[in-house]
Each structure stands twice: as structure tokens, then as C-alpha cells.
Motif scaffolding. Structure first.
Motif, PDB file in Angstrom:
ATOM      1  N   LEU A 173      39.975   1.548  10.883  1.00 34.91           N
ATOM      2  CA  LEU A 173      39.240   1.862  12.098  1.00 34.91           C
ATOM      3  C   LEU A 173      38.498   0.619  12.547  1.00 34.91           C
ATOM      4  O   LEU A 173      37.529   0.183  11.924  1.00 34.91           O
ATOM      5  CB  LEU A 173      38.260   3.009  11.856  1.00 34.91           C
ATOM      6  CG  LEU A 173      37.432   3.445  13.059  1.00 34.91           C
ATOM      7  CD1 LEU A 173      38.327   3.887  14.210  1.00 34.91           C
ATOM      8  CD2 LEU A 173      36.473   4.563  12.670  1.00 34.91           C
ATOM      9  N   GLU A 174      38.969   0.019  13.631  1.00 31.25           N
ATOM     10  CA  GLU A 174      38.404  -1.241  14.108  1.00 31.25           C
ATOM     11  C   GLU A 174      37.097  -1.022  14.852  1.00 31.25           C
ATOM     12  O   GLU A 174      36.124  -1.739  14.654  1.00 31.25           O
ATOM     13  CB  GLU A 174      39.426  -1.931  15.019  1.00 31.25           C
ATOM     14  CG  GLU A 174      39.001  -3.284  15.553  1.00 31.25           C
ATOM     15  CD  GLU A 174      39.130  -4.376  14.497  1.00 31.25           C
ATOM     16  OE1 GLU A 174      38.763  -5.517  14.819  1.00 31.25           O
ATOM     17  OE2 GLU A 174      39.563  -4.095  13.370  1.00 31.25           O
ATOM     18  N   ARG A 175      37.064  -0.048  15.760  1.00 31.52           N
ATOM     19  CA  ARG A 175      35.867   0.204  16.560  1.00 31.52           C
ATOM     20  C   ARG A 175      35.997   1.556  17.240  1.00 31.52           C
ATOM     21  O   ARG A 175      37.089   2.117  17.329  1.00 31.52           O
ATOM     22  CB  ARG A 175      35.684  -0.895  17.628  1.00 31.52           C
ATOM     23  CG  ARG A 175      36.890  -1.092  18.518  1.00 31.52           C
ATOM     24  CD  ARG A 175      36.624  -2.140  19.584  1.00 31.52           C
ATOM     25  NE  ARG A 175      36.407  -3.449  19.022  1.00 31.52           N
ATOM     26  CZ  ARG A 175      37.386  -4.309  18.723  1.00 31.52           C
ATOM     27  NH1 ARG A 175      38.643  -3.970  18.932  1.00 31.52           N
ATOM     28  NH2 ARG A 175      37.110  -5.494  18.237  1.00 31.52           N
ATOM     29  N   ILE A 176      34.877   2.071  17.710  1.00 31.72           N
ATOM     30  CA  ILE A 176      34.843   3.301  18.494  1.00 31.72           C
ATOM     31  C   ILE A 176      34.068   2.979  19.762  1.00 31.72           C
ATOM     32  O   ILE A 176      32.867   2.748  19.718  1.00 31.72           O
ATOM     33  CB  ILE A 176      34.129   4.450  17.751  1.00 31.72           C
ATOM     34  CG1 ILE A 176      34.658   4.585  16.325  1.00 31.72           C
ATOM     35  CG2 ILE A 176      34.297   5.764  18.501  1.00 31.72           C
ATOM     36  CD1 ILE A 176      33.837   5.510  15.454  1.00 31.72           C
ATOM     37  N   ALA A 177      34.740   2.929  20.905  1.00 32.03           N
ATOM     38  CA  ALA A 177      34.066   2.538  22.131  1.00 32.03           C
ATOM     39  C   ALA A 177      34.912   2.906  23.329  1.00 32.03           C
ATOM     40  O   ALA A 177      36.127   3.042  23.227  1.00 32.03           O
ATOM     41  CB  ALA A 177      33.785   1.033  22.129  1.00 32.03           C
ATOM     42  N   PRO A 178      34.290   3.089  24.496  1.00 29.79           N
ATOM     43  CA  PRO A 178      35.056   3.374  25.714  1.00 29.79           C
ATOM     44  C   PRO A 178      35.979   2.224  26.072  1.00 29.79           C
ATOM     45  O   PRO A 178      35.755   1.078  25.681  1.00 29.79           O
ATOM     46  CB  PRO A 178      33.966   3.561  26.786  1.00 29.79           C
ATOM     47  CG  PRO A 178      32.724   3.848  26.019  1.00 29.79           C
ATOM     48  CD  PRO A 178      32.842   3.092  24.733  1.00 29.79           C
ATOM     49  N   VAL A 179      37.007   2.513  26.840  1.00 33.85           N
ATOM     50  CA  VAL A 179      37.936   1.484  27.284  1.00 33.85           C
ATOM     51  C   VAL A 179      37.220   0.528  28.215  1.00 33.85           C
ATOM     52  O   VAL A 179      36.517   0.943  29.132  1.00 33.85           O
ATOM     53  CB  VAL A 179      39.144   2.122  28.005  1.00 33.85           C
ATOM     54  CG1 VAL A 179      40.088   1.034  28.502  1.00 33.85           C
ATOM     55  CG2 VAL A 179      39.865   3.077  27.080  1.00 33.85           C
ATOM     56  N   SER A 180      37.407  -0.764  27.989  1.00 32.74           N
ATOM     57  CA  SER A 180      36.786  -1.785  28.837  1.00 32.74           C
ATOM     58  C   SER A 180      37.565  -3.066  28.696  1.00 32.74           C
ATOM     59  O   SER A 180      38.267  -3.286  27.725  1.00 32.74           O
ATOM     60  CB  SER A 180      35.321  -2.011  28.424  1.00 32.74           C
ATOM     61  OG  SER A 180      34.780  -3.134  29.093  1.00 32.74           O
TER      62      SER A 180
END
Length: 362
Positions: A173-180
Motif C-alpha cells: 500500500l503506497e498511499r491513500i489519497a484522492p486523485v490529483s
């Protein structure tokens, strides 16, 4: 032994010796065999590759002890044979092997191996890839008429899914974040990550999911929609649904088996196990990408962090292209450079084609 014109087939054979399923109805038996392989060194830079070819030839010979089918291809130019490729497809699989000896004599490697040959177990995964995942925060929607505890339940399920991704042996799991379009550094704290924005690195997967809880008469329904999108745009989607009776308060509800704890258990029963099974299935599928032709040759945005090694082989994703095979010539953490094994095919003919990777096992 084969002459130099046949060398491109060796890597193809190495793959086949490590990946094949047994013929239908084959018995679940194995045997140990010894086999020998040879390969000439074309240049000083070819020494390591020649050793791998010799090992590959030995493993092919071992795999042939379980039977094989034969397929050939000849390329001609004005009546002259320019390439003569013979593909032996063993019906057994190399389960394990060890090198007994490896000697360099008169410009060639002589390698002897001992190999255990047997059928591929039913349902087994021939080779596993590694998936680096960037996840978007969950979209949670709870109907107003649903129970008040349904939203905390959905939020807890979303956290459990992230924990599952972290713990799964084949995912990172690299990151959890909205698309940007603006990436941020990855951390593994759920709260911190969901405040940032990220763009998946080339070759990574993006996971998105939504959790909905609504009410249908006297029943609550939880729906989990999950999608996993690869770097080439291919997407796998799954929907998981659970229902539970709306709990009744007090002793009456407890006696009738309609308590809140029972409803919570029914709405989440087996969900994580099914998502894990989905991840297991994806990890069993070969890594895929589209080839791009650049100044350094053909490349894909996949590397060691995606499970590729120098022993990986790339196949053109076209069942009618029996000779679209490429070997790894350069590998780093995020990118791989390849070259065709068929000397008659120009690298430009592979530009833009989708390929999938399989571990040769050497």
C-alpha cells in the motif's frame, strides 16, 4: 545440441519448463531427473547470459521427461532460411531444481542439474506478481433511514480494507489519497494519508471503493463496490453485498436474534475474506504493460517493485503471435528494458503492444 541460430528459443523454453500445467488426468506424481545443458559464449558480455541459457537447456531436457509437444516456425527470405525456431512444450513442470555443476570449457558453459518434475497442482498459482497500490479514500453513503450505527460500521470496514492491503503478502500500500496531478510523499497512517493527494507512479495499481448502507423494508443492505485499475487502464471490478434484519431493541430483540451485534456481524460476514481472495487472484495474474520504443530500446514502466526479475520473460498478449517473446536486458526498481528473442523481428514492430510477464524461475 542446437546451433547458434536456435539460441532465441532457449529463454522461451526456460519459461515453458517452469510454468506448464499437467495434461488432463495426469497423476499427482513427481520424479527426480538429472539433465545437462550447454551454451556457447558469444562475447565477453555474454558470459552470464550464456550460463542462464545452459541452465535453461538443462531444465528443458528435464521437463521433457514428462512428455512434450513439438511446434516449429521457419522464417525465409528469398528462399534462404533466416531463422528456424523449434518450440518444445513440456507437459510437465519443473517443481524445484538444483545445480549440480557448472563448468566453463572451451568457450562454452556445461551445466548439470537435478530437477523434480511433476504436474502443476490443480488451482496452483504458477508465479505471483507484486502489486503496488495507491488507494483513494472510500466513498461512504448511509441512507437516512438506516440505523445510526451503520455509518461507523462502514468507516470501520474501510479501515479494515486498508489494513488488509497492508498485510497481504503480495501487495504494497503506497498511499491513500484522492486523485490529483500533484503527488505527495507516502506514509502509512490512515488519517494523514487521506488528507493528501497523490498520483500513482507508473506501473502501480489504483484501488477505489465505495460502501453504501441502505434500508429495504425490514432489512439493511450493505454494498461494497471495489475496483482495481492497472497502469495500462485495465480495470477489475467486484460488488459484494450483505443483508441483515433491522435490529429490535430490548430483550425482545435479543431473544429473537435481532440484536445490533447480530446485524453488524451479518453485514460484514466474510467480506474481508472475499476481498483477500480477489487480491490473491489478481496476484496470480501476470504483470501487464504496453511496450514503448525509446532511445534505449523497448521498455515498460514495471520493475523490481512490481515483482519483475532478470529471469522474467515478456509475451505479446496475442494468441496468434506465437513468437512475440522478449527478454529482460536491463532492470531497475521502476522500469525494464527488453529486446526481442526472435532475431528477424525489429524492435519497432513491438511498439505499443501489450505484453505480460512470467517468471522463468532461474
Amino acid at each position: 545440441m542446437w546451433g547458434h541460430v536456435f539460441r532465441p528459443q532457449f529463454w522461451f523454453l526456460v519459461l515453458l519448463s517452469s510454468l506448464f500445467c499437467a495434461a488432463a488426468g495426469a497423476k499427482e506424481t513427481t520424479l527426480w531427473v538429472e539433465a545437462e545443458g550447454r551454451a556457447y559464449i558469444a562475447s565477453a558480455a555474454d558470459q552470464d547470459a550464456a550460463r542462464r541459457r545452459a541452465i535453461g537447456e538443462a531444465l528443458v531436457s528435464a521437463a521433457l521427461s514428462g512428455g512434450a509437444s513439438l511446434r516449429g516456425h521457419t522464417a525465409m527470405d528469398k528462399g534462404r532460411i533466416t531463422a528456424d525456431l523449434t518450440i518444445l512444450r513440456p507437459t510437465g513442470r519443473i517443481l524445484t531444481h538444483r545445480i549440480l555443476s557448472a563448468q566453463l570449457q572451451d568457450g562454452q558453459w556445461l551445466v548439470r542439474v537435478a530437477a523434480e518434475v511433476g504436474p502443476m497442482p490443480v488451482g496452483a498459482c504458477a508465479s505471483r506478481r507484486r502489486m503496488t497500490v495507491s488507494a483513494t479514500p472510500p466513498q461512504i453513503r448511509v441512507a437516512p433511514e438506516a440505523s445510526a450505527w451503520a455509518e461507523p460500521l462502514a468507516q470501520g470496514l474501510a479501515r479494515d480494507l486498508m489494513d488488509l492491503l497492508r498485510a497481504h503478502p503480495d501487495t504494497d500500500l503506497e498511499r491513500i489519497a484522492p486523485v490529483s496531478a500533484t503527488p505527495v510523499a507516502a506514509a502509512l497512517d490512515y488519517t494523514a494519508l487521506t488528507r493528501g493527494q497523490s498520483l500513482p507512479a507508473p506501473g502501480d495499481h489504483r484501488m477505489s471503493h465505495s460502501i453504501t448502507v441502505d434500508r429495504q423494508g425490514k432489512a439493511l443492505r450493505l454494498t461494497l463496490d471495489l475496483s482495481m485499475t492497472g497502469q495500462d487502464g485495465s480495470t477489475v471490478t467486484r460488488r459484494f453485498q450483505r443483508e441483515a434484519v433491522v435490529p429490535r431493541g430490548g430483550v425482545v430483540g435479543y431473544v429473537a436474534g435481532q440484536s445490533r451485534s447480530r446485524a453488524e456481524a451479518d453485514l460484514t460476514a466474510g467480506l474481508l475474506q472475499e476481498v483477500r481472495a480477489m487480491l490473491d487472484g489478481l496476484a496470480c495474474q501476470p504483470a501487464e504493460a504496453r511496450l514503448a520504443l525509446g532511445a534505449d530500446g523497448l521498455s515498460v514502466p514495471l520493475g523490481r517493485r512490481h515483482g519483475l526479475t532478470r529471469a522474467s520473460l515478456a509475451f505479446v498478449d496475442d494468441p496468434n503471435d506465437g513468437f512475440g517473446l522478449l527478454e529482460v536486458i536491463n532492470l531497475d526498481n521502476r522500469n525494464t528494458t527488453l529486446r526481442p528473442l526472435d532475431p528477424t523481428r525489429a524492435p519497432a514492430s513491438f511498439n505499443g503492444l501489450r505484453v505480460y510477464f512470467v517468471e522463468a524461475g532461474l
